[in-house]
Design an enzyme around this catalytic site. Sequence first.
Site, mmCIF file in Angstrom:
data_model
loop_
_atom_site.group_PDB
_atom_site.id
_atom_site.type_symbol
_atom_site.label_atom_id
_atom_site.label_comp_id
_atom_site.label_asym_id
_atom_site.label_seq_id
_atom_site.Cartn_x
_atom_site.Cartn_y
_atom_site.Cartn_z
ATOM 1 N N ARG A 152 0.810 -1.214 0.000
ATOM 2 C CA ARG A 152 0.000 0.000 0.000
ATOM 3 C C ARG A 152 0.841 1.261 0.000
ATOM 4 O O ARG A 152 0.300 2.350 0.027
ATOM 5 C CB ARG A 152 -0.853 0.016 1.261
ATOM 6 C CG ARG A 152 -2.357 -0.164 0.957
ATOM 7 C CD ARG A 152 -2.957 -0.436 2.264
ATOM 8 N NE ARG A 152 -4.285 -0.185 2.537
ATOM 9 C CZ ARG A 152 -5.172 -1.147 2.802
ATOM 10 N NH1 ARG A 152 -4.877 -2.404 2.625
ATOM 11 N NH2 ARG A 152 -6.363 -0.832 3.215
ATOM 12 N N ARG B 43 -17.150 -3.334 11.064
ATOM 13 C CA ARG B 43 -15.755 -3.063 11.417
ATOM 14 C C ARG B 43 -15.645 -1.656 11.975
ATOM 15 O O ARG B 43 -16.290 -0.734 11.495
ATOM 16 C CB ARG B 43 -14.877 -3.169 10.156
ATOM 17 C CG ARG B 43 -14.460 -4.580 9.854
ATOM 18 C CD ARG B 43 -13.828 -4.713 8.495
ATOM 19 N NE ARG B 43 -12.868 -3.674 8.164
ATOM 20 C CZ ARG B 43 -12.187 -3.643 7.008
ATOM 21 N NH1 ARG B 43 -12.363 -4.608 6.114
ATOM 22 N NH2 ARG B 43 -11.339 -2.678 6.763
ATOM 23 N N ARG C 63 -9.457 6.896 5.352
ATOM 24 C CA ARG C 63 -8.830 5.793 4.603
ATOM 25 C C ARG C 63 -8.691 6.160 3.126
ATOM 26 O O ARG C 63 -7.706 5.816 2.475
ATOM 27 C CB ARG C 63 -9.648 4.504 4.768
ATOM 28 C CG ARG C 63 -9.522 3.934 6.174
ATOM 29 C CD ARG C 63 -10.585 2.892 6.471
ATOM 30 N NE ARG C 63 -10.457 1.709 5.658
ATOM 31 C CZ ARG C 63 -11.450 0.833 5.463
ATOM 32 N NH1 ARG C 63 -12.629 1.040 6.014
ATOM 33 N NH2 ARG C 63 -11.250 -0.213 4.721
HETATM 34 P P1 AMP Z 1 -8.186 -3.340 4.778
HETATM 35 O O1 AMP Z 1 -9.036 -4.405 5.361
HETATM 36 O O2 AMP Z 1 -7.280 -3.832 3.689
HETATM 37 O O3 AMP Z 1 -8.971 -2.125 4.381
HETATM 38 O O4 AMP Z 1 -7.201 -2.862 5.952
HETATM 39 C C1 AMP Z 1 -7.700 -2.332 7.162
HETATM 40 C C2 AMP Z 1 -6.658 -1.465 7.839
HETATM 41 O O5 AMP Z 1 -5.486 -2.257 8.115
HETATM 42 C C3 AMP Z 1 -6.151 -0.293 7.013
HETATM 43 O O6 AMP Z 1 -6.982 0.851 7.122
HETATM 44 C C4 AMP Z 1 -4.778 -0.061 7.641
HETATM 45 O O7 AMP Z 1 -4.863 0.580 8.900
HETATM 46 C C5 AMP Z 1 -4.308 -1.485 7.897
HETATM 47 N N1 AMP Z 1 -3.585 -2.046 6.738
HETATM 48 C C6 AMP Z 1 -3.956 -3.106 5.943
HETATM 49 N N2 AMP Z 1 -3.035 -3.346 4.998
HETATM 50 C C7 AMP Z 1 -2.063 -2.420 5.177
HETATM 51 C C8 AMP Z 1 -0.848 -2.137 4.507
HETATM 52 N N3 AMP Z 1 -0.448 -2.856 3.447
HETATM 53 N N4 AMP Z 1 -0.099 -1.095 4.964
HETATM 54 C C9 AMP Z 1 -0.485 -0.358 6.032
HETATM 55 N N5 AMP Z 1 -1.609 -0.561 6.703
HETATM 56 C C10 AMP Z 1 -2.403 -1.588 6.290
#
Ligand code: AMP
Length: 216
Positions: free
Chosen positions: A82, A154, A165
């Site tokens: 990311r 969530r 986000r």
């Molecule tokens: P997601 O379910 O992929 O939207 O991830 C939920 C949260 O986890 C994000 O808003 C970040 O806080 C953290 N997160 C997930 N993947 C990453 C990543 N590759 N780098 C940094 N933070 C991450």
Amino acid sequence: MGPPGAGKGTQAKKLTARFGWRHLSSGDILRAEKAAGTALGKNLAEYMDTGKLVPDDIVVDVMAAALGANNASGLLLDGFPRTVEQAAALDAQLAKAGKALDAVGVMGADEAMIVRRISGRRSCPQCGKVYHVETLRPRKEGVCDDCGAKLVQRDDDREEVVRRRLEAYRRQTEPVIAYYRARPGLKVIDVDGGGTPDAVLKTLAAELAALGVGSR
Ligand code: AMP
């Protein structure tokens, strides 16, 4: 790749089921770590619950361990990398293992749709199945069809967190897409995340099959 709510997780589950790959979601891995209440998990909450990205050194370590433990014939990364720093760390780890990315899927989506989709999203804390209060309702309200657990929202799916986000996505993750587009020989598959899940799947699966990736 794609903004939160574009449907990455849904497509990742469908594609891995179809092609027999393993699905590695950084969000799921970090949420499991947070739920386990370890020292690292407690540290994660301050970022994840407020819509900020977890620092690169933590994510790179966690994902390197997950990747290192992988022995599946194919792997689909969802939510990682990311940032450009994470992408460079992934490249280095793959190169060491004599591997490389075959393709990058990019799911586009507009902001109003994202906020509508995410704020209505509910998921099963046990099996991870995802529902929506309007468009994908369980048979019995608030209860998972598959395992009977009570569905939850969530913490980071609340509207103000979703906006944060999206901001993190634009600032830190969009440059990763540019980083991959600039790489000769790496296929970037663009799809409209606003389509129905089946339409998006059809496009992605066809493009992957054309690359010969699906048959390995
Ligand atoms: P997601 O379910 O992929 O939207 O991830 C939920 C949260 O986890 C994000 O808003 C970040 O806080 C953290 N997160 C997930 N993947 C990453 C990543 N590759 N780098 C940094 N933070 C991450």
